[in-house]
Design a protein around this motif. Structure first.
Motif, PDB file in Angstrom:
ATOM      1  N   LYS A 269     119.864 -62.717 -36.231  1.00  0.00           N
ATOM      2  CA  LYS A 269     118.703 -63.397 -35.032  1.00  0.00           C
ATOM      3  C   LYS A 269     117.818 -62.503 -35.219  1.00  0.00           C
ATOM      4  CE  LYS A 269     121.744 -66.336 -31.778  1.00  0.00           C
ATOM      5  NZ  LYS A 269     121.810 -66.631 -30.596  1.00  0.00           N
ATOM      6  N   VAL A 270     116.750 -62.598 -36.401  1.00  0.00           N
ATOM      7  CA  VAL A 270     115.764 -61.911 -36.487  1.00  0.00           C
ATOM      8  C   VAL A 270     114.548 -62.613 -35.875  1.00  0.00           C
ATOM      9  CG1 VAL A 270     114.328 -61.021 -38.316  1.00  0.00           C
ATOM     10  CG2 VAL A 270     116.525 -61.033 -38.702  1.00  0.00           C
ATOM     11  N   LEU A 271     113.358 -61.746 -35.360  1.00  0.00           N
ATOM     12  CA  LEU A 271     112.411 -62.229 -34.660  1.00  0.00           C
ATOM     13  C   LEU A 271     111.189 -62.629 -35.705  1.00  0.00           C
ATOM     14  CD1 LEU A 271     112.207 -60.315 -31.351  1.00  0.00           C
ATOM     15  CD2 LEU A 271     112.988 -62.656 -31.540  1.00  0.00           C
ATOM     16  N   MET A 272     110.502 -63.489 -35.686  1.00  0.00           N
ATOM     17  CA  MET A 272     109.504 -63.884 -36.536  1.00  0.00           C
ATOM     18  C   MET A 272     108.238 -63.055 -36.193  1.00  0.00           C
ATOM     19  SD  MET A 272     108.729 -65.710 -39.305  1.00  0.00           S
ATOM     20  CE  MET A 272     107.339 -66.378 -40.237  1.00  0.00           C
ATOM     21  N   VAL A 273     107.567 -62.900 -37.210  1.00  0.00           N
ATOM     22  CA  VAL A 273     106.309 -62.023 -37.410  1.00  0.00           C
ATOM     23  C   VAL A 273     104.978 -63.000 -37.236  1.00  0.00           C
ATOM     24  CG1 VAL A 273     105.035 -59.950 -38.219  1.00  0.00           C
ATOM     25  CG2 VAL A 273     107.182 -59.878 -38.234  1.00  0.00           C
ATOM     26  N   ASP A 274     103.859 -62.434 -36.947  1.00  0.00           N
ATOM     27  CA  ASP A 274     102.820 -63.413 -37.124  1.00  0.00           C
ATOM     28  C   ASP A 274     102.110 -63.072 -38.486  1.00  0.00           C
ATOM     29  OD1 ASP A 274     100.574 -64.800 -36.980  1.00  0.00           O
ATOM     30  OD2 ASP A 274      99.515 -63.756 -35.213  1.00  0.00           O
ATOM     31  N   PHE A 275     102.414 -64.125 -39.459  1.00  0.00           N
ATOM     32  CA  PHE A 275     101.606 -63.680 -40.682  1.00  0.00           C
ATOM     33  C   PHE A 275     100.066 -64.457 -40.852  1.00  0.00           C
ATOM     34  CE2 PHE A 275     106.188 -62.740 -41.495  1.00  0.00           C
ATOM     35  CZ  PHE A 275     106.029 -61.745 -42.108  1.00  0.00           C
TER      36      PHE A 275
ATOM     37  N   LYS B 211     102.047 -62.931 -49.917  1.00  0.00           N
ATOM     38  CA  LYS B 211     103.107 -61.865 -50.333  1.00  0.00           C
ATOM     39  C   LYS B 211     103.823 -61.110 -49.254  1.00  0.00           C
ATOM     40  CE  LYS B 211     100.400 -60.369 -54.528  1.00  0.00           C
ATOM     41  NZ  LYS B 211      99.910 -59.340 -55.326  1.00  0.00           N
ATOM     42  N   LYS B 212     103.138 -61.031 -47.889  1.00  0.00           N
ATOM     43  CA  LYS B 212     103.832 -60.223 -47.081  1.00  0.00           C
ATOM     44  C   LYS B 212     105.039 -60.937 -46.261  1.00  0.00           C
ATOM     45  CE  LYS B 212     100.182 -57.137 -45.217  1.00  0.00           C
ATOM     46  NZ  LYS B 212      99.394 -56.815 -44.212  1.00  0.00           N
ATOM     47  N   ILE B 213     104.874 -62.432 -46.113  1.00  0.00           N
ATOM     48  CA  ILE B 213     105.826 -63.181 -45.901  1.00  0.00           C
ATOM     49  C   ILE B 213     107.012 -63.530 -46.815  1.00  0.00           C
ATOM     50  CG2 ILE B 213     104.863 -65.611 -46.491  1.00  0.00           C
ATOM     51  CD1 ILE B 213     105.677 -66.412 -43.598  1.00  0.00           C
ATOM     52  N   LYS B 214     106.790 -63.370 -48.126  1.00  0.00           N
ATOM     53  CA  LYS B 214     107.342 -63.392 -49.197  1.00  0.00           C
ATOM     54  C   LYS B 214     108.595 -62.282 -49.032  1.00  0.00           C
ATOM     55  CE  LYS B 214     104.966 -66.147 -52.548  1.00  0.00           C
ATOM     56  NZ  LYS B 214     104.529 -66.179 -53.939  1.00  0.00           N
ATOM     57  N   ASN B 215     108.226 -61.163 -48.786  1.00  0.00           N
ATOM     58  CA  ASN B 215     108.919 -59.692 -48.916  1.00  0.00           C
ATOM     59  C   ASN B 215     109.806 -59.893 -47.432  1.00  0.00           C
ATOM     60  OD1 ASN B 215     107.694 -58.781 -50.983  1.00  0.00           O
ATOM     61  ND2 ASN B 215     106.040 -57.712 -49.862  1.00  0.00           N
TER      62      ASN B 215
ATOM     63  N   CYS C   2     115.715 -65.507 -45.511  1.00  0.00           N
ATOM     64  CA  CYS C   2     115.297 -66.862 -45.052  1.00  0.00           C
ATOM     65  C   CYS C   2     114.462 -67.340 -46.203  1.00  0.00           C
ATOM     66  CB  CYS C   2     114.250 -66.669 -43.792  1.00  0.00           C
ATOM     67  SG  CYS C   2     112.981 -65.346 -44.039  1.00  0.00           S
ATOM     68  N   LYS C   3     114.236 -68.799 -46.033  1.00  0.00           N
ATOM     69  CA  LYS C   3     113.527 -69.479 -47.318  1.00  0.00           C
ATOM     70  C   LYS C   3     111.924 -69.809 -46.705  1.00  0.00           C
ATOM     71  CE  LYS C   3     117.889 -71.366 -48.689  1.00  0.00           C
ATOM     72  NZ  LYS C   3     118.743 -72.822 -48.863  1.00  0.00           N
ATOM     73  N   LEU C   4     111.379 -70.041 -47.907  1.00  0.00           N
ATOM     74  CA  LEU C   4     109.855 -70.458 -47.614  1.00  0.00           C
ATOM     75  C   LEU C   4     109.722 -71.633 -48.134  1.00  0.00           C
ATOM     76  CD1 LEU C   4     107.537 -67.427 -48.382  1.00  0.00           C
ATOM     77  CD2 LEU C   4     107.995 -68.327 -46.244  1.00  0.00           C
ATOM     78  N   ASP C   5     108.996 -72.734 -47.453  1.00  0.00           N
ATOM     79  CA  ASP C   5     108.350 -73.899 -47.843  1.00  0.00           C
ATOM     80  C   ASP C   5     106.926 -73.892 -47.747  1.00  0.00           C
ATOM     81  OD1 ASP C   5     107.825 -76.605 -48.261  1.00  0.00           O
ATOM     82  OD2 ASP C   5     108.931 -77.339 -46.492  1.00  0.00           O
TER      83      ASP C   5
ATOM     84  N   ASP D  13      87.476 -71.083 -44.012  1.00  0.00           N
ATOM     85  CA  ASP D  13      87.625 -69.772 -43.267  1.00  0.00           C
ATOM     86  C   ASP D  13      88.537 -68.837 -43.648  1.00  0.00           C
ATOM     87  OD1 ASP D  13      85.487 -70.717 -41.328  1.00  0.00           O
ATOM     88  OD2 ASP D  13      87.019 -72.178 -40.636  1.00  0.00           O
ATOM     89  N   ILE D  14      89.656 -69.351 -44.226  1.00  0.00           N
ATOM     90  CA  ILE D  14      90.836 -68.314 -44.742  1.00  0.00           C
ATOM     91  C   ILE D  14      90.589 -68.193 -46.298  1.00  0.00           C
ATOM     92  CG2 ILE D  14      93.300 -68.258 -44.626  1.00  0.00           C
ATOM     93  CD1 ILE D  14      92.111 -68.441 -41.838  1.00  0.00           C
ATOM     94  N   ASP D  15      90.689 -66.980 -46.695  1.00  0.00           N
ATOM     95  CA  ASP D  15      90.538 -66.531 -47.963  1.00  0.00           C
ATOM     96  C   ASP D  15      91.936 -67.075 -48.788  1.00  0.00           C
ATOM     97  OD1 ASP D  15      88.186 -65.215 -47.472  1.00  0.00           O
ATOM     98  OD2 ASP D  15      89.028 -63.449 -47.324  1.00  0.00           O
ATOM     99  N   GLU D  16      91.527 -67.145 -50.230  1.00  0.00           N
ATOM    100  CA  GLU D  16      92.792 -67.434 -50.844  1.00  0.00           C
ATOM    101  C   GLU D  16      93.900 -66.601 -50.834  1.00  0.00           C
ATOM    102  OE1 GLU D  16      92.880 -68.748 -55.779  1.00  0.00           O
ATOM    103  OE2 GLU D  16      91.344 -68.006 -55.080  1.00  0.00           O
ATOM    104  N   ASN D  17      94.857 -67.212 -51.020  1.00  0.00           N
ATOM    105  CA  ASN D  17      96.310 -66.769 -50.873  1.00  0.00           C
ATOM    106  C   ASN D  17      96.612 -66.068 -49.530  1.00  0.00           C
ATOM    107  OD1 ASN D  17      97.113 -67.445 -53.581  1.00  0.00           O
ATOM    108  ND2 ASN D  17      95.899 -65.806 -54.391  1.00  0.00           N
ATOM    109  N   LYS D  18      95.860 -66.440 -48.463  1.00  0.00           N
ATOM    110  CA  LYS D  18      96.269 -65.997 -47.177  1.00  0.00           C
ATOM    111  C   LYS D  18      96.780 -67.241 -46.145  1.00  0.00           C
ATOM    112  CE  LYS D  18      93.458 -61.781 -46.969  1.00  0.00           C
ATOM    113  NZ  LYS D  18      92.380 -61.066 -46.163  1.00  0.00           N
ATOM    114  N   ILE D  19      97.438 -66.685 -45.415  1.00  0.00           N
ATOM    115  CA  ILE D  19      98.293 -67.877 -44.513  1.00  0.00           C
ATOM    116  C   ILE D  19      97.368 -68.499 -43.469  1.00  0.00           C
ATOM    117  CG2 ILE D  19     100.230 -68.217 -43.286  1.00  0.00           C
ATOM    118  CD1 ILE D  19     101.861 -65.980 -44.661  1.00  0.00           C
ATOM    119  N   ILE D  20      97.043 -69.729 -43.588  1.00  0.00           N
ATOM    120  CA  ILE D  20      96.687 -70.793 -42.946  1.00  0.00           C
ATOM    121  C   ILE D  20      97.471 -71.022 -41.390  1.00  0.00           C
ATOM    122  CG2 ILE D  20      95.508 -72.869 -42.175  1.00  0.00           C
ATOM    123  CD1 ILE D  20      94.716 -72.975 -45.226  1.00  0.00           C
ATOM    124  N   SER D  21      98.705 -71.148 -41.497  1.00  0.00           N
ATOM    125  CA  SER D  21      99.663 -71.607 -40.350  1.00  0.00           C
ATOM    126  C   SER D  21     101.078 -71.231 -40.977  1.00  0.00           C
ATOM    127  CB  SER D  21      99.236 -72.981 -39.889  1.00  0.00           C
ATOM    128  OG  SER D  21      99.590 -73.850 -40.836  1.00  0.00           O
TER     129      SER D  21
END
Length: 410
Positions: free
Chosen positions: A33-39, A45-49, A56-59, A67-75
């Motif tokens: 049971k790991v706690l999620m981080v705000d990405f 790349k940070k959430i991939k690492n 865990c898997k990424l969708d 407002d959000i730069d390219e390759n950065k996470i919106i939500s």
């Protein structure tokens, strides 16, 4: 038989073993049971690492975002500090940055020119009933037929112009959909045919002649729900020249998205008045407006376009003064027009001395409607659909005034 006592060394070993067991249990539990981080707003790349470390898997879904730069996470689908399990799937939306192609496809240009249309009277006549060109009732085209005014409105709409308030224009609040252009309607003199009242209904509300200017505007509001119908009416001491209804007219206009401004008390030629007379003309009209409503705009439409030069001695008294112990300040003035004016984001923009287009027909000559809109076809303001951003061509960056809005160039 004597019981053997444990020595200090044995006790130490036992306690150490217990501590190790507890630590192992905690590690095993936390691994499950790991706690999620705000990405959000972090590089993908940070959430991939993070997911590689915690199994865990990424969708991932990619979207354009201003407002959000390219390759950065919106939500992210799992909020920060929520528990995640081994092999759990985490949905994230990643920014593709700004969609510049949309701006190119729509030829967005928010440093383009903006038409402020100058009307006076709208008479309930057909074009064929006049003695002049097109829909002009008088030689100079200050009075228009109802037929020609309807044609004007249809022309603006079909050519992708959308009405905005004059006040919004001078404030730089251009709220027009993507690919469309702003247009501003103004009426001088407070003529009764601007909003002709034929009586009151059973609720005491004014009944508006459908062939007066406002009646025609309201019919377009019904015909085109996406047409933000509005105009600013500049009036003199006679208001709308309907003494029984003037107060109700002003109340109705403001309640229904229209604005009221100052056209001097006596429609004075401010080239010829003394400084004291100028203050009286401007100040007394502001005083009258203030007595009628608190929602008038501090804008003056200059009668006859006077003074013609902003360096004229009287001009400073148009902008500010004191009358009957009440100070006034004028935010903008309008000239008698001939052409469109600058974008409110242009370094050339001067809200204190704005140009207008005289709404009349003259066979495409001498800055009539046809003449002006042919020019505008090549240099009109075209909106990006977002009044919080300014989108311009890269070549125009040097023409942009200082602004707190987000600037996008392509």
């Amino acid at each position: 038989m004597k019981k053997r006592r444990l020595n200090k060394k044995a006790w130490f070993l036992i306690i150490l073993m217990l501590i190790i067991i507890v630590i192992l249990i905690i590690l095993i539990f936390n691994k499950e049971k790991v706690l999620m981080v705000d990405f959000v707003n972090e590089d993908v790349k940070k959430i991939k690492n993070f997911c590689e470390i915690h199994d865990c898997k990424l969708d991932i879904t990619y979207e354009y975002d201003l407002d959000i730069d390219e390759n950065k996470i919106i939500s992210q689908g799992i909020k920060a500090k929520e528990k995640i399990k081994k092999n759990e799937s985490i949905k994230v939306i990643v920014s593709k940055g700004i969609d510049y192609q949309v701006y190119k496809d729509n030829n967005v240009n928010e440093l383009g020119r903006v038409p402020i249309m100058m009307y006076h009277g709208i008479e309930n006549k057909k074009d064929e009933e006049t003695s002049y060109i097109g829909g002009n009732i008088d030689k100079d085209g200050y009075q228009r037929t109802a037929e020609s005014f309807k044609r004007d409105l249809e022309f603006y709409y079909q050519n992708d112009y959308r009405m905005i308030r004059l006040k919004d224009y001078i404030d730089g609040n251009i709220d027009v959909e993507l690919g469309k252009s702003p247009i501003i309607l103004t009426f001088d003199d407070g003529l009764s045919n601007n909003i002709k009242v034929t009586g009151l209904d059973e609720n005491g509300k004014i009944i508006i002649d459908p062939n007066s200017a406002v009646g025609i505007l309201e019919s377009f509001k019904e015909k085109y729900p996406d047409y933000n119908v509005t105009a600013t009416f500049f009036i003199n001491g006679g208001l709308f020249n309907q003494s029984n209804y003037n107060d109700l007219i002003i109340e109705w206009l403001i309640d229904n998205g229209y604005d009221i401004g100052n056209h001097t008390y006596n429609h004075a030629n401010l080239n010829d008045t003394s400084e004291a007379q100028t203050v009286k003309e401007i100040g007394s009209m502001y005083e009258l407006l203030k007595n009628k409503t608190s929602k008038f705009v501090n804008i003056v439409a200059l009668p006859f376009g006077t003074p013609y030069n902003s360096k004229h001695d009287n001009f400073e008294h148009v902008l500010a003064g004191e009358y009957n112990g009440n100070k006034y300040e004028t935010e903008a003035t309008l000239r008698v027009g001939w052409e469109s004016d600058y974008s409110p984001f242009s370094q050339e923009f001067n809200k204190q001395f704005l140009k207008r287009i005289r709404a009349y027909d003259n066979n495409g000559l001498d800055f009539d409607i046809e003449y002006n809109f042919k020019i505008l076809a090549k240099k009109r303001y075209i909106s990006d659909g977002n009044n919080k951003t300014i989108v311009i061509k890269k070549d125009d960056l040097n023409s942009l005034m200082e602004t707190n809005l987000k600037v996008i160039s392509y």
